[in-house]
Scaffold this active site. Sequence first.
Site, PDB file in Angstrom:
ATOM      1  N   TYR A  39       0.830  -1.202   0.000  1.00 53.07           N
ATOM      2  CA  TYR A  39       0.000   0.000   0.000  1.00 53.07           C
ATOM      3  C   TYR A  39       0.864   1.252   0.000  1.00 53.07           C
ATOM      4  O   TYR A  39       2.067   1.217   0.259  1.00 53.07           O
ATOM      5  CB  TYR A  39      -0.934   0.004   1.211  1.00 53.07           C
ATOM      6  CG  TYR A  39      -0.283   0.375   2.526  1.00 53.07           C
ATOM      7  CD1 TYR A  39      -0.447   1.645   3.066  1.00 53.07           C
ATOM      8  CD2 TYR A  39       0.515  -0.538   3.227  1.00 53.07           C
ATOM      9  CE1 TYR A  39       0.146   1.994   4.274  1.00 53.07           C
ATOM     10  CE2 TYR A  39       1.094  -0.203   4.424  1.00 53.07           C
ATOM     11  CZ  TYR A  39       0.911   1.073   4.949  1.00 53.07           C
ATOM     12  OH  TYR A  39       1.509   1.418   6.133  1.00 53.07           O
ATOM     13  N   ARG A  54       8.018   3.999  -4.879  1.00 54.40           N
ATOM     14  CA  ARG A  54       8.114   3.026  -3.789  1.00 54.40           C
ATOM     15  C   ARG A  54       7.098   1.900  -3.964  1.00 54.40           C
ATOM     16  O   ARG A  54       7.375   0.745  -3.632  1.00 54.40           O
ATOM     17  CB  ARG A  54       7.932   3.710  -2.438  1.00 54.40           C
ATOM     18  CG  ARG A  54       8.182   2.751  -1.262  1.00 54.40           C
ATOM     19  CD  ARG A  54       8.186   3.470   0.060  1.00 54.40           C
ATOM     20  NE  ARG A  54       6.905   4.108   0.344  1.00 54.40           N
ATOM     21  CZ  ARG A  54       6.680   4.902   1.392  1.00 54.40           C
ATOM     22  NH1 ARG A  54       7.661   5.155   2.252  1.00 54.40           N
ATOM     23  NH2 ARG A  54       5.494   5.448   1.589  1.00 54.40           N
ATOM     24  N   ARG A  58      -8.031 -20.586  -1.105  1.00 51.99           N
ATOM     25  CA  ARG A  58      -6.888 -20.234  -0.257  1.00 51.99           C
ATOM     26  C   ARG A  58      -5.780 -21.260  -0.450  1.00 51.99           C
ATOM     27  O   ARG A  58      -6.014 -22.466  -0.359  1.00 51.99           O
ATOM     28  CB  ARG A  58      -7.313 -20.201   1.214  1.00 51.99           C
ATOM     29  CG  ARG A  58      -6.193 -19.856   2.186  1.00 51.99           C
ATOM     30  CD  ARG A  58      -6.722 -19.851   3.619  1.00 51.99           C
ATOM     31  NE  ARG A  58      -5.660 -19.529   4.569  1.00 51.99           N
ATOM     32  CZ  ARG A  58      -4.811 -20.404   5.089  1.00 51.99           C
ATOM     33  NH1 ARG A  58      -4.897 -21.694   4.740  1.00 51.99           N
ATOM     34  NH2 ARG A  58      -3.884 -20.021   5.952  1.00 51.99           N
ATOM     35  N   LYS A 100       6.574  -2.081   1.756  1.00 58.39           N
ATOM     36  CA  LYS A 100       5.432  -1.473   2.469  1.00 58.39           C
ATOM     37  C   LYS A 100       4.206  -2.375   2.328  1.00 58.39           C
ATOM     38  O   LYS A 100       3.292  -2.115   1.539  1.00 58.39           O
ATOM     39  CB  LYS A 100       5.153  -0.067   1.933  1.00 58.39           C
ATOM     40  CG  LYS A 100       4.246   0.773   2.832  1.00 58.39           C
ATOM     41  CD  LYS A 100       4.197   2.199   2.329  1.00 58.39           C
ATOM     42  CE  LYS A 100       3.259   3.070   3.157  1.00 58.39           C
ATOM     43  NZ  LYS A 100       3.780   3.347   4.511  1.00 58.39           N
ATOM     44  N   GLU A 125      12.606   2.475  13.828  1.00 60.22           N
ATOM     45  CA  GLU A 125      11.727   3.563  13.392  1.00 60.22           C
ATOM     46  C   GLU A 125      10.503   3.593  14.289  1.00 60.22           C
ATOM     47  O   GLU A 125      10.389   2.808  15.232  1.00 60.22           O
ATOM     48  CB  GLU A 125      11.314   3.355  11.933  1.00 60.22           C
ATOM     49  CG  GLU A 125      10.691   1.999  11.658  1.00 60.22           C
ATOM     50  CD  GLU A 125      10.581   1.679  10.176  1.00 60.22           C
ATOM     51  OE1 GLU A 125      10.662   2.602   9.352  1.00 60.22           O
ATOM     52  OE2 GLU A 125      10.406   0.497   9.838  1.00 60.22           O
ATOM     53  N   LEU A 185      11.508   1.267   6.663  1.00 63.87           N
ATOM     54  CA  LEU A 185      10.820   1.715   5.464  1.00 63.87           C
ATOM     55  C   LEU A 185      11.591   2.879   4.859  1.00 63.87           C
ATOM     56  O   LEU A 185      12.044   3.776   5.575  1.00 63.87           O
ATOM     57  CB  LEU A 185       9.398   2.162   5.815  1.00 63.87           C
ATOM     58  CG  LEU A 185       8.540   2.573   4.621  1.00 63.87           C
ATOM     59  CD1 LEU A 185       8.232   1.361   3.749  1.00 63.87           C
ATOM     60  CD2 LEU A 185       7.258   3.240   5.091  1.00 63.87           C
TER      61      LEU A 185
END
Length: 286
Positions: free
Chosen positions: A33, A52, A101, A150, A182, A206
Amino acid sequence: MTRTVYVNAEYLPEDQAKVSVFDRGFVMADGVYEVTSVLDGKLIDFAGHLARLKRSLDGLQMKNPLSDDEYLAAHRRLVAENGVTDGMVYLQVTRGNPGDRDFAFPPEDTQPTVVMFTQSKPGLADSPAAQTGWKVITTEDLRWARRDIKTVQLLFPSLAKMEAKAKGADDAWLVEDGRVTEGTSNNAYIVKGGVIVTRELSNDILHGITRAAVLRFAREAQMQVEERSFTVAEAQAADEAFVTSASSFVMPVVAIDGQPIGDGKVGGVARRLREIYLEESRKAAI
């Protein structure tokens, strides 16, 4: 007002937007995302977020379903249709719906799922917290080792943020081997003797889009920057501390684990960097 959201090339009222229960984003957290801030109706650092996104998709061996122009058109349409002046656009891409799945990746012709929606945040750049600063706690970093991707795997950062709130703080700084990685959703910095210190880029953190812009502006303003790790004790002994992210921009930190940083007030470096970032980002917004 019902929001218009984007789901796989359709613009739908939010109560009609649906994704399959077999989508790998739902059953496997198999997705990435981005969040792009909106100020004055324009997108901040959009090119950096797209770059990114592509890096994250590559890291998960996932194909990129849209062109840059298509992403931009969708973001702009959502901002316009939802009347967003200040706020954010959330973009998520998952590996899609294989129909069942399975741990194995689905067939290559499985189409990724693309979802986008807006969040209106009036006065986003004028947060009162920027004048008083955040208080943070520290907690052990228990995330997976590819934090540079991310992904939508956000359970541990959520738990850490809730731990901070339970302790009367605003956020948590994550610590590994005695050194700060972070924040739960931001990059962390300290200032000592006028030198800005932040952890170097690696798989451990990140690669923040706001981080890149802030460090560039700092260097252009003749501020000294060191990209290296730092300990919690070093942070508590610093003159200033702050974090950066797409939604908080540059946010001062005034206490770590209950210990005031410097004089316990918002520092001049963080204040000036916030001013520069907002001014320059508004100029470059699209």
